[in-house]
Design an enzyme around this catalytic site. Structure first.
Site, mmCIF file in Angstrom:
data_model
loop_
_atom_site.group_PDB
_atom_site.id
_atom_site.type_symbol
_atom_site.label_atom_id
_atom_site.label_comp_id
_atom_site.label_asym_id
_atom_site.label_seq_id
_atom_site.Cartn_x
_atom_site.Cartn_y
_atom_site.Cartn_z
ATOM 1 C CB VAL A 11 1.876 2.789 5.438
ATOM 2 C CG1 VAL A 11 3.177 3.180 6.104
ATOM 3 C CG2 VAL A 11 0.757 2.683 6.472
ATOM 4 C CE LYS A 12 -4.539 2.501 5.808
ATOM 5 N NZ LYS A 12 -3.884 2.777 7.100
ATOM 6 C CB THR A 13 -3.595 2.460 -1.969
ATOM 7 O OG1 THR A 13 -3.875 1.215 -1.329
ATOM 8 C CG2 THR A 13 -3.441 2.243 -3.463
ATOM 9 C CG MET A 41 -1.781 -1.152 1.373
ATOM 10 S SD MET A 41 -3.030 -0.839 2.609
ATOM 11 C CE MET A 41 -2.016 -0.826 4.092
ATOM 12 N N GLY A 51 1.825 4.491 -1.453
ATOM 13 C CA GLY A 51 1.871 5.781 -2.136
ATOM 14 C C GLY A 51 3.190 6.496 -1.913
#
Ligand SMILES: *Cc1c(COP(=O)(O)O)cnc(C)c1O
Length: 397
Positions: free
Chosen positions: A185-187, A1, A3
């Protein structure tokens, strides 16, 4: 994930446009801001991408959950059904409103078991909150039927599954409300940020007001705006929104790379007898941010997890003993450890989580390993990883 793996000139350009005007706030200062409305632009673009009528950006995914619940009118003593496998934000947001988290078992979809949800419904239940963990979704059709039958809100936590779909709809857009996180830490990331999406105009208006102290956002003078109900400050800043705007443009490319890398790993593991995969409900398409697989027993899963790390395979998670994602690690919740006293509704209505049987969840989570899918890997690196994972698993089985 990841980005953060692709932070670049596009993000810098958007942020610099904000820095050049110095208007770091999403509301007001019309004359100074040189027509830059990054948060508004992001909301419009995100609603379009998710194919929904409304998007409300907020300061985090946790804030998104809190704002979504508040917007649906959930408050003191209302029960919200949530899974045993999730992130702590699920119960944090519920508790923050004085509502009561009711934890129920997951199944091999790694999120809510519809039968367990049905069994947990009481006359105080107001909302069902499936959490689409690790890139794939709950059995939304079954959950929606239960919600419709019992007049409950269906709130999707899609923080870990941005870009996945169910019956052709973006995850987060199937229920009454959907929530996303854009933490680091997300998409896709804003640094810190989150979003609520909905097709319900009333909920959208409530969210708009609630996340900004109840401001009704009518007229041009912020100080003169009315506040029809109590709110809070969950606003996103223009700087964070600017980063997200650039990242959103990269989403489809991220999803494509994730799928490619996921497929290489999955193909390498599929041939191993004893390895099976997380069930994706019919009609669902993952966002491929994780590859989630089962070993035959808890003991074997622990050994495989150890073997993977000995082979130098990083970013493989054994959630069963993780502090943040599974009920086993939530001693603060189980023992109701809060700084100040919790409300009587929460104290009286919460399950005794130290003595509730979650053996069905244990039976799934004890056997589950998840490999993060990174987008910065070269094809050679993914193939090497696939080989190492294969070898590590076979060495144990
Ligand atoms: C990350 C995450 C959240 C919370 O998001 P933040 O932006 O970190 O507050 C909520 N739910 C799930 C499933 C998450 O993974």
């Amino acid at each position: 994930m990841p980005g953060f793996e692709i932070f670049g000139d596009e993000e810098r350009k958007e942020v610099n446009e904000v820095l050049e005007t110095g208007v770091l706030m999403r509301y007001g200062f019309d004359g100074m801001r040189n027509k830059h409305w990054k948060a508004k632009e992001f909301e419009t673009a995100f609603a379009k991408r998710m194919d929904v009528d409304h998007c409300q950006l907020v300061s985090s995914g946790t804030a998104a959950l809190t704002v979504a619940l508040a917007s649906a009118g959930i408050g003191a003593g209302d029960e919200v059904i949530m899974p045993t496998f999730t992130f702590v934000a699920s119960f944090e947001s519920i508790l923050a409103l004085g509502a009561v988290p009711i934890l129920v078992d997951i199944d091999d979809t790694l999120t809510l078991n519809p039968k367990a949800v049905e069994a947990a419904i009481t006359d105080k239940t107001k909302c069902v909150m499936p959490v689409h963990m690790c890139g794939s979704m709950a059995d939304l059709k079954a959950l929606k039927a239960i919600c419709d039958q019992n007049n409950l809100i269906l709130l999707e936590d899609a923080c870990q599954a941005l870009g996945g779909t169910y019956e052709g709809k973006s995850l987060g857009s199937y229920g009454d409300l959907g929530c996303f996180s854009f933490d680091y830490v997300k998409t896709i990331t804003c640094g810190e940020g989150g979003a609520v999406i909905t097709n319900n105009t009333k909920f959208a208006q409530n969210a708009d007001h609630y996340q900004d102290h109840g401001h009704d956002h009518v007229g041009k003078d912020r100080g003169a705006e009315d506040h029809p109900f109590l709110g809070y400050n969950f606003r996103i800043s223009e700087l964070n929104a600017a980063v997200g705007l650039a990242q959103l443009n990269k989403l489809d490319n991220i999803l494509e790379i994730q799928k490619k890398n996921y497929t290489i790993l999955r193909n390498a593991l599929e041939t191993i007898e004893g390895v099976s995969f997380r069930r994706v409900p019919q009609g669902g398409v993952e966002n491929y941010s994780f590859l989630n697989f089962f070993l035959p027993t808890e003991e074997l899963a622990k050994k495989v997890h150890k073997a993977l790390s000995e082979q130098g395979v990083d970013s493989c998670f054994y959630w069963y003993t993780n502090n943040w994602h599974y009920i086993n690690g939530w001693h603060h919740l189980k023992n109701k450890k809060s700084l100040g006293p919790l409300s009587s509704e929460i104290r009286n209505q919460m399950q005794d989580l130290n003595n509730t049987d979650f053996s069905k969840s244990d039976a799934v989570m004890g056997r589950t390993i998840s490999s993060l899918i990174k987008i910065g890997w070269t094809e050679e690196q993914v193939k090497e990883r696939a080989q190492k994972m294969h070898n590590a698993i076979v060495s144990v089985l």
